[in-house]
Design a protein around this motif. Structure first.
Motif, PDB file in Angstrom:
ATOM      1  N   ASP A 174      -7.397  70.625  66.596  1.00 18.46           N
ATOM      2  CA  ASP A 174      -7.750  69.238  66.843  1.00 18.46           C
ATOM      3  C   ASP A 174      -8.811  69.254  67.937  1.00 18.46           C
ATOM      4  N   LYS A 228     -10.983  68.642  75.595  1.00 17.22           N
ATOM      5  CA  LYS A 228      -9.783  69.417  75.298  1.00 17.22           C
ATOM      6  C   LYS A 228      -9.687  69.662  73.799  1.00 17.22           C
ATOM      7  N   LYS A 246      -6.795  71.132  70.914  1.00 15.77           N
ATOM      8  CA  LYS A 246      -5.440  71.578  70.588  1.00 15.77           C
ATOM      9  C   LYS A 246      -5.588  72.622  69.489  1.00 15.77           C
ATOM     10  N   THR A 306       1.391  75.508  69.505  1.00 13.94           N
ATOM     11  CA  THR A 306       0.056  75.053  69.870  1.00 13.94           C
ATOM     12  C   THR A 306      -0.127  75.145  71.383  1.00 13.94           C
ATOM     13  N   VAL A 307      -1.370  75.173  71.778  1.00 19.51           N
ATOM     14  CA  VAL A 307      -1.742  75.103  73.186  1.00 19.51           C
ATOM     15  C   VAL A 307      -2.900  74.118  73.317  1.00 19.51           C
ATOM     16  N   GLU A 308      -3.020  73.547  74.490  1.00 18.67           N
ATOM     17  CA  GLU A 308      -4.143  72.665  74.764  1.00 18.67           C
ATOM     18  C   GLU A 308      -5.126  73.426  75.647  1.00 18.67           C
ATOM     19  N   GLU A 325      -8.926  73.604  77.612  1.00 17.84           N
ATOM     20  CA  GLU A 325      -9.994  72.798  78.206  1.00 17.84           C
ATOM     21  C   GLU A 325     -11.306  73.578  78.146  1.00 17.84           C
TER      22      GLU A 325
END
Length: 115
Positions: A41, A88, A90, A110-112, A114
């Motif tokens: 995303d 950001k 995802k 999942t990880v977010e 930056e």
């Protein structure tokens, strides 16, 4: 992991798979397993530059036509940046993990990130 250059960006998703376990890279329609699906995303300021680049899977010894990943797998999605703003992303994987005796329920990790 995100690798950023002035005009481009790459999202790298790496998974480590415990010995004796595997996840599914390709599953024919006649098989009951859940095929891996990369999750991504990203903001509108990023434009995909091609499809996911994926590790080479191996053929399953037990299931003809099924392709699996063992030990580890790597997935890379490249982007062109339409502007220099930060943001950001995802990223992660939807997958089913199995060994010779059992399959676990599908999972999503999942990880977010930056940039």
């Amino acid at each position: 992991m995100v690798v950023v250059d002035n005009d481009s960006l790459a999202v790298i998703v790496k998974t480590e798979i415990l010995p004796g376990w595997h996840i599914y890279a390709f599953v024919p329609e006649n098989q009951p397993y859940i095929q891996l699906d990369p999750i991504l995303d990203a903001p509108a300021s990023l434009r995909k530059a091609g499809a996911w680049i994926k590790s080479k899977p191996m053929a399953s010894v037990n299931d003809p036509g099924v392709l699996i990943y063992e030990n580890h797998a790597l997935f890379v999605q490249k982007f062109a940046r339409t502007d220099k703003t930060s943001g950001k992303i995802k990223a992660g994987l939807y997958f089913q993990c199995c060994d010779i005796k059992q399959c676990l329920p599908p999972d999503e990790r999942t990880v977010e990130l930056e940039f």
